[in-house]
Scaffold this active site. Structure first.
Site, short mmCIF file in Angstrom:
data_model
loop_
_atom_site.label_atom_id
_atom_site.label_comp_id
_atom_site.label_asym_id
_atom_site.label_seq_id
_atom_site.Cartn_x
_atom_site.Cartn_y
_atom_site.Cartn_z
N TYR A 147 1.62 6.08 84.93
CA TYR A 147 2.75 6.12 85.86
C TYR A 147 4.06 5.78 85.15
O TYR A 147 5.04 6.53 85.22
CB TYR A 147 2.51 5.14 87.00
CG TYR A 147 3.55 5.19 88.09
CD1 TYR A 147 3.69 6.30 88.91
CD2 TYR A 147 4.40 4.11 88.31
CE1 TYR A 147 4.65 6.34 89.92
CE2 TYR A 147 5.36 4.13 89.31
CZ TYR A 147 5.48 5.25 90.10
OH TYR A 147 6.43 5.29 91.10
N GLU A 149 4.95 5.68 81.88
CA GLU A 149 5.38 6.62 80.84
C GLU A 149 5.59 8.02 81.40
O GLU A 149 6.43 8.77 80.91
CB GLU A 149 4.38 6.64 79.68
CG GLU A 149 4.27 5.33 78.93
CD GLU A 149 5.49 5.02 78.05
OE1 GLU A 149 6.60 5.51 78.35
OE2 GLU A 149 5.33 4.28 77.07
N ARG A 188 -0.45 -2.00 97.60
CA ARG A 188 0.81 -2.65 97.30
C ARG A 188 0.93 -3.97 98.06
O ARG A 188 0.33 -4.15 99.12
CB ARG A 188 1.99 -1.72 97.59
CG ARG A 188 2.10 -0.63 96.53
CD ARG A 188 3.34 0.21 96.68
NE ARG A 188 3.08 1.42 97.45
CZ ARG A 188 3.88 2.48 97.44
NH1 ARG A 188 4.98 2.46 96.71
NH2 ARG A 188 3.60 3.54 98.16
N VAL A 190 3.11 -5.69 99.92
CA VAL A 190 3.55 -5.86 101.30
C VAL A 190 2.47 -5.39 102.27
O VAL A 190 2.10 -6.11 103.21
CB VAL A 190 4.88 -5.12 101.57
CG1 VAL A 190 5.22 -5.14 103.06
CG2 VAL A 190 6.01 -5.74 100.77
N SER A 191 1.95 -4.20 102.06
CA SER A 191 0.91 -3.68 102.96
C SER A 191 -0.36 -4.52 102.87
O SER A 191 -1.01 -4.81 103.88
CB SER A 191 0.61 -2.21 102.66
OG SER A 191 0.31 -2.02 101.29
N GLN A 211 5.40 -14.96 90.23
CA GLN A 211 6.07 -13.74 89.79
C GLN A 211 6.96 -13.23 90.93
O GLN A 211 6.66 -13.46 92.10
CB GLN A 211 5.07 -12.67 89.34
CG GLN A 211 4.15 -12.14 90.42
CD GLN A 211 2.85 -12.90 90.58
OE1 GLN A 211 2.84 -14.13 90.46
NE2 GLN A 211 1.76 -12.19 90.86
N ARG A 213 9.55 -10.33 93.01
CA ARG A 213 9.83 -8.94 93.35
C ARG A 213 11.06 -8.91 94.25
O ARG A 213 11.41 -9.91 94.89
CB ARG A 213 8.64 -8.29 94.07
CG ARG A 213 7.38 -8.13 93.25
CD ARG A 213 7.53 -7.15 92.11
NE ARG A 213 6.27 -6.95 91.40
CZ ARG A 213 5.87 -7.70 90.38
NH1 ARG A 213 6.62 -8.71 89.97
NH2 ARG A 213 4.73 -7.44 89.77
N ASP A 275 1.09 -6.47 84.63
CA ASP A 275 1.82 -6.69 85.88
C ASP A 275 3.13 -7.40 85.56
O ASP A 275 3.12 -8.46 84.93
CB ASP A 275 0.98 -7.54 86.83
CG ASP A 275 1.53 -7.54 88.24
OD1 ASP A 275 1.53 -6.46 88.86
OD2 ASP A 275 1.96 -8.61 88.72
#
Length: 317
Positions: A147, A149, A188, A190-191, A211, A213, A275
Site C-alpha cells: 500500500y 509504496e 481500522r 475507529v470502526s 501512539q 493519530r 505501525d
C-alpha cells in the site's frame, strides 16, 4: 462550472460513495461510479442508483477503461490493512496499474485527474507533524509496503505525466478518515473500537496505546477533495488533507466507551509491524492554497459514526 461528466474510481467504497453523493448535489453533474467490489459495498451506493445522473460500472482499474468524461477522481485501492494485505500483489497493481490506466485516460481526454494518495507515504515518520516536503520513512519490504509504496509510485506517475504531458493533476494525501459507511470489518481503529464497544466486547489496543493519530470526519475530507479539484491549475499538490487534532489511541478508545455508554474494558496486544508511532498532518498549504480546514470535532464525528454502526448492527440481528 456545472454539468460535468465525472468518473469516480472506487466509487462504492467508504470515501468514494460520499464523493459520488456530494458531486450529485451539483445540478447537471453526471457521475460514472467504477468499482470492482473488492472492498467497496453495494449498500454504500444503493440510495444513488435511482438517480438518473448516476451510473455504476463494475470494473477493475488494473485494466484499461474507455469512457468519455470531463474529470476523473482516482480513489480505487483497498485502504485498510486487513483488505490491502489480503492480496498485496493486487493492491500494488491497483495503485500502480490503476494510476497508469487512469492517467492514460486523462491524457486522451485532456481531463483533470485527482489522485487520492495517503499519509502512509510518510511511513513511520521521524518528522512531526508531517509537511508535504517530508519524503517519508517507509519500509519497502514490510507487510504494509504494498500500500505505502504503491501509493508512492502512483504519485511519481502523476507528476511524471504532469511534467511530460502537461496533464492537469491534483494529488492529496489523506490522513485517517472516519464516518458512516466505513466497512464493519475493515480493521481500522475507529470502526474496530465502535463495533467492540457496541457489542460490549473488550476493546483491543495494539501496543501501549500511546501512539497517536489525527482523525478527520468524512464530510470535511470530501469538501477538501472538491476544493482541490476546483483550485487553480498550478495547484497540483501533493497537499495534506486531514484534521491536525492529535489523540492517542488510548484516548480514542476511552472516548468511544464514554460516547457509547459501553462497559467494555481495554486489552493490549503486540503492535503490528511498521505501525506508525505518530501521525498528524501539517495543513498549512491546504489552508493557504485551498482555503480549507476541517470543521467537525472528533466527538461530534464519533457521535454520527456510532449512530451509523448502531443501525448496521441492528440490521444484522
Amino acid at each position: 462550472m456545472t454539468g460535468r461528466r465525472i468518473l469516480v474510481t472506487g466509487g462504492a467504497g467508504f470515501l468514494g460513495s460520499h464523493l459520488c453523493e456530494r458531486l450529485l448535489k451539483t445540478a447537471g453533474n453526471e457521475i460514472i461510479c467504477v468499482d470492482n467490489f473488492f472492498s467497496g459495498q453495494r449498500r454504500n451506493i444503493e440510495r444513488l442508483q435511482s438517480n438518473a445522473n448516476f451510473e455504476l460500472l463494475r470494473h477493475d482499474v488494473t485494466h484499461p477503461l474507455f469512457v468519455e468524461v470531463d474529470e476523473i477522481y482516482n480513489l480505487a485501492c483497498p485502504a485498510s490493512p486487513i483488505h490491502y494485505q489480503l492480496d498485496p500483489v493486487q493492491t500494488t497493481k491497483a495503485s500502480v496499474l490503476g494510476a497508469i490506466n487512469m492517467l492514460g485516460l486523462a491524457k486522451r481526454l485532456k481531463a483533470p485527474i485527482f489522485q487520492a494518495s495517503t499519509s502512509e507515504v510518510y511511513g513511520d515518520p521521524v518528522v512531526h507533524p508531517q509537511p508535504e516536503s517530508y519524503w517519508g520513512n517507509v519500509n519497502p519490504l514490510g507487510l504494509r509496503a504494498c500500500y505505502d509504496e504503491g501509493k508512492r509510485c502512483a504519485e511519481t506517475l502523476f507528476f511524471d505525466y504532469h511534467r511530460q504531458h502537461r496533464l492537469k493533476i491534483k494529488v492529496v494525501r489523506i490522513f485517517n478518515t472516519y464516518g458512516p459507511r466505513m466497512h464493519v470489518k475493515d480493521g481500522r481503529v475507529v470502526s474496530n473500537f465502535i463495533i467492540q464497544a457496541l457489542r460490549g466486547e473488550p476493546i483491543t489496543i495494539y501496543g501501549d496505546g500511546n501512539q497517536t493519530r489525527s482523525f478527520c470526519y468524512v464530510d470535511d475530507l470530501i469538501e477538501g477533495f472538491l476544493a482541490m479539484m476546483n483550485s487553480a491549475d498550478e495547484v497540483t499538490g501533493p497537499i495534506n488533507i486531514g484534521n491536525p487534532g492529535e489523540f492517542t489511541i488510548r484516548q480514542l478508545a476511552e472516548l468511544v466507551i464514554d460516547l457509547t455508554g459501553s462497559k467494555s474494558t481495554l486489552v493490549f496486544e503486540q503492535l503490528p509491524s511498521d505501525d506508525p508511532k505518530q501521525r498528524r498532518p501539517d495543513i498549512t498549504i491546504a489552508k493557504q492554497s485551498l482555503g480549507w480546514s476541517p470543521k467537525v470535532s472528533l466527538q461530534e464525528g464519533l457521535v454520527r459514526t456510532i449512530a451509523y454502526f448502531e443501525e448496521v448492527l441492528k440490521s444484522r440481528r
